[in-house]
Design an enzyme around this catalytic site. Structure first.
Site, PDB file in Angstrom:
ATOM      1  N   HIS A 161       0.839  -1.219   0.000  1.00 19.01           N
ATOM      2  CA  HIS A 161       0.000   0.000   0.000  1.00 19.01           C
ATOM      3  C   HIS A 161       0.868   1.261   0.000  1.00 19.01           C
ATOM      4  O   HIS A 161       0.463   2.297   0.512  1.00 19.01           O
ATOM      5  CB  HIS A 161      -0.947   0.031   1.202  1.00 19.01           C
ATOM      6  CG  HIS A 161      -1.718  -1.241   1.407  1.00 19.01           C
ATOM      7  ND1 HIS A 161      -2.974  -1.449   0.902  1.00 19.01           N
ATOM      8  CD2 HIS A 161      -1.361  -2.405   2.030  1.00 19.01           C
ATOM      9  CE1 HIS A 161      -3.392  -2.661   1.224  1.00 19.01           C
ATOM     10  NE2 HIS A 161      -2.413  -3.277   1.899  1.00 19.01           N
ATOM     11  N   SER A 283      14.901  22.199 -16.620  1.00 21.85           N
ATOM     12  CA  SER A 283      13.695  22.979 -16.863  1.00 21.85           C
ATOM     13  C   SER A 283      14.110  24.292 -17.514  1.00 21.85           C
ATOM     14  O   SER A 283      15.205  24.802 -17.271  1.00 21.85           O
ATOM     15  CB  SER A 283      13.000  23.243 -15.525  1.00 21.85           C
ATOM     16  OG  SER A 283      12.257  24.442 -15.578  1.00 21.85           O
ATOM     17  N   LYS A 289      16.419  22.324 -11.614  1.00 22.52           N
ATOM     18  CA  LYS A 289      15.718  21.071 -11.882  1.00 22.52           C
ATOM     19  C   LYS A 289      16.558  19.974 -12.535  1.00 22.52           C
ATOM     20  O   LYS A 289      17.339  20.214 -13.444  1.00 22.52           O
ATOM     21  CB  LYS A 289      14.511  21.344 -12.781  1.00 22.52           C
ATOM     22  CG  LYS A 289      13.370  21.995 -12.048  1.00 22.52           C
ATOM     23  CD  LYS A 289      12.750  21.069 -11.031  1.00 22.52           C
ATOM     24  CE  LYS A 289      11.357  20.689 -11.461  1.00 22.52           C
ATOM     25  NZ  LYS A 289      10.835  19.632 -10.606  1.00 22.52           N
ATOM     26  N   GLU A 296       9.450   8.948 -17.050  1.00 18.60           N
ATOM     27  CA  GLU A 296       8.065   9.336 -17.339  1.00 18.60           C
ATOM     28  C   GLU A 296       7.677   8.916 -18.755  1.00 18.60           C
ATOM     29  O   GLU A 296       6.562   8.434 -19.003  1.00 18.60           O
ATOM     30  CB  GLU A 296       7.905  10.853 -17.177  1.00 18.60           C
ATOM     31  CG  GLU A 296       8.088  11.306 -15.732  1.00 18.60           C
ATOM     32  CD  GLU A 296       8.476  12.774 -15.624  1.00 18.60           C
ATOM     33  OE1 GLU A 296       8.053  13.579 -16.469  1.00 18.60           O
ATOM     34  OE2 GLU A 296       9.220  13.112 -14.682  1.00 18.60           O
TER      35      GLU A 296
END
Ligand code: ARG
Length: 461
Positions: A161, A283, A289, A296
């Protein structure tokens, strides 16, 4: 204003031609080589067909195959073109052969249709692509295995979980993906075997009234066997691609979940692992960043490959028996699915090779309650019934303060647990797949080399 185009197979209104050829004019470049190989086998078989006079003399076969090899070389040099008037690779090759060899070129389509021709092309293409995909899967499994072995005793919180659950290890986490990839390899091999059958001789879908030798053609191309029923040989198009895509989508499922874990565990709040800066992207506005864009994209591409599998399935699910042009629409998602999965496998291997393990951060993840179950089972070992031990530990969580993660993972010695991982077994299974793929590939290369009379894949004399 409409204009019509003269094609090898009749005059076609230009918009109709462009619409029906669709992206074949570009996509078929990937099939030039296999189309030539298929034609070489077909011509070789036709020359042996018991008809009087023979369709091709042995010299004719040599001439045709020489030109087919020349086309393959041209394709590799990027100088073979498929025009809109050709519609596809099949007629482009026939046009070229006819220009160079006259009547010999006009004869090669005897006892064949573009329907079984494209089916054999796609199978030869898939055979090679799948072998590469399996190698790339094996490579990632190998990288994960090395990673798991190197860090087998580094404690890591096991979660259920997403909440801390029980003591685990980096070795257990990483090798779970080795197991998954081995399952995926079994699916890929199943798809490979299904694909490894020759559809040639189906022609339009119903065979031909000529004594063709379908077994010979199949053997010349290194297939395991011809698909028996000529109608099924055609109907299997699309189904085969969807099976391959579903197998690929399972590989992508594994990659996506690995990517998801990595995104989580490389978050600064976890810091269990880190990726070198050059494997992340920045970024345009936030100077600090370092984003895991690769991960992704792999996650998103898993949706893409599954969508292709479902898409191709959907194209054929209500296809009537016999060839229908709908099948052409399966080509693009099929090729993209192979390509996408293969590039995802390669990039994940690269990333896993560079993944840094931070043992301190991993240790910090251990709060005392992570040991609760282990402690309860310890009490069971001392004679307490499990449910009593469970309630005892629940009421005395403070007693868990001094538990040691390294000790905890060393105590789980049974099969497949943190201290019971059999890395040698993984190695053996990976090696078995590697050699099966290598022997399939060699068999294919030998068959094609013999057929063409030049070394394949190098195409050298
Ligand atoms: N490009 C076509 C395809 O992919 C080749 C077969 C065309 N056959 C036909 N009967 N129009 O399906």
């Amino acid at each position: 204003m409409s204009s019509s185009h003269k094609t090898t197979v009749g005059d076609i209104e230009s918009e109709v031609l462009a619409f029906t050829a669709g992206r074949d004019v570009e996509l078929d470049h990937a099939l030039i080589e296999v189309d030539c190989i298929g034609s070489a086998a077909h011509v070789t078989m036709l020359a042996g067909m018991p008809v009087d006079p023979p369709l091709f003399a042995q010299d004719d076969v040599r001439n045709v195959i020489r030109e087919l090899v020349a086309i393959m070389r041209q394709a590799r040099a990027g100088s073979f073109s498929i025009t809109l008037d050709d519609q596809d690779v099949h007629l482009a090759v026939e046009r070229t052969l006819t220009k160079r060899l006259g009547d010999l070129g006009k004869k090669i389509h005897t006892a064949r249709s573009r329907n079984d021709q494209v089916a054999v092309d796609l199978r030869l293409f898939a055979k090679q692509q799948l072998a590469e995909a399996m190698d790339e899967t094996v490579r990632l499994a190998g990288v994960l295995l090395t990673f798991a072995e190197t860090h087998h005793d580094v404690p890591m919180v096991g979660r259920t979980h997403m909440q801390p659950a029980m003591p685990s290890s980096v070795g257990l986490w990483a090798s779970s993906f080795v197991d998954a990839l081995l399952d995926d390899l079994a699916l890929l091999k199943g798809a490979y075997d299904l694909n490894n059958q020759s559809p040639l001789g189906s022609a339009a879908s119903y065979g031909v009234p000529l004594p063709i030798d379908r077994e010979r053609v199949s053997a010349l191309l290194g297939f395991a066997r011809p698909i028996h029923n000529v109608l099924y040989a055609n109907n299997a198009r699309g189904k085969t691609e969807s099976v391959i895509l579903f197998a690929l989508s399972q590989v992508m499922l594994t990659l996506s979940r690995l990517a998801q874990d990595l995104m989580l565990f490389t978050m600064p709040e976890f810091g269990y692992f880190s990726l070198p800066a050059e494997y992340c992207t920045g970024s345009s506005i936030m100077p600090q960043k370092k984003n895991p864009d690769v991960l992704e994209l792999v996650r998103a591409k898993s949706s893409r490959v599954l969508a292709h599998a479902v898409g191709v399935y959907d194209i054929v699910k209500a296809a009537p028996s016999g060839y229908n042009r709908d099948l052409q629409e399966a080509k693009e998602p099929f090729m993209d699915g192979l390509n996408t999965t293969r590039s995802s496998l390669r990039i994940m291997s690269l990333l896993m090779e560079k993944l840094v393990v931070n043992p301190d951060a991993l240790l910090k993840g251990f709060s005392p309650d992570v040991f609760a179950t282990d402690r309860a089972l310890e009490l069971v070992g001392e004679g307490m019934p499990f449910r009593d031990a469970y309630h005892h530990v629940k009421a005395h969580l403070a007693e868990l303060e001094d538990m040691d993660p390294a000790e905890a993972i060393a105590k789980k010695r049974h099969l497949g647990a943190t201290a019971g991982l059999d890395f040698a077994q993984y190695k053996k299974r990976i090696e078995a797949v590697t050699s099966a793929v290598a022997s399939d590939r060699n068999g294919f290369h030998q068959a094609v080399s013999k057929l063409l009379g030049v070394e394949f894949p190098s195409l050298e004399k």
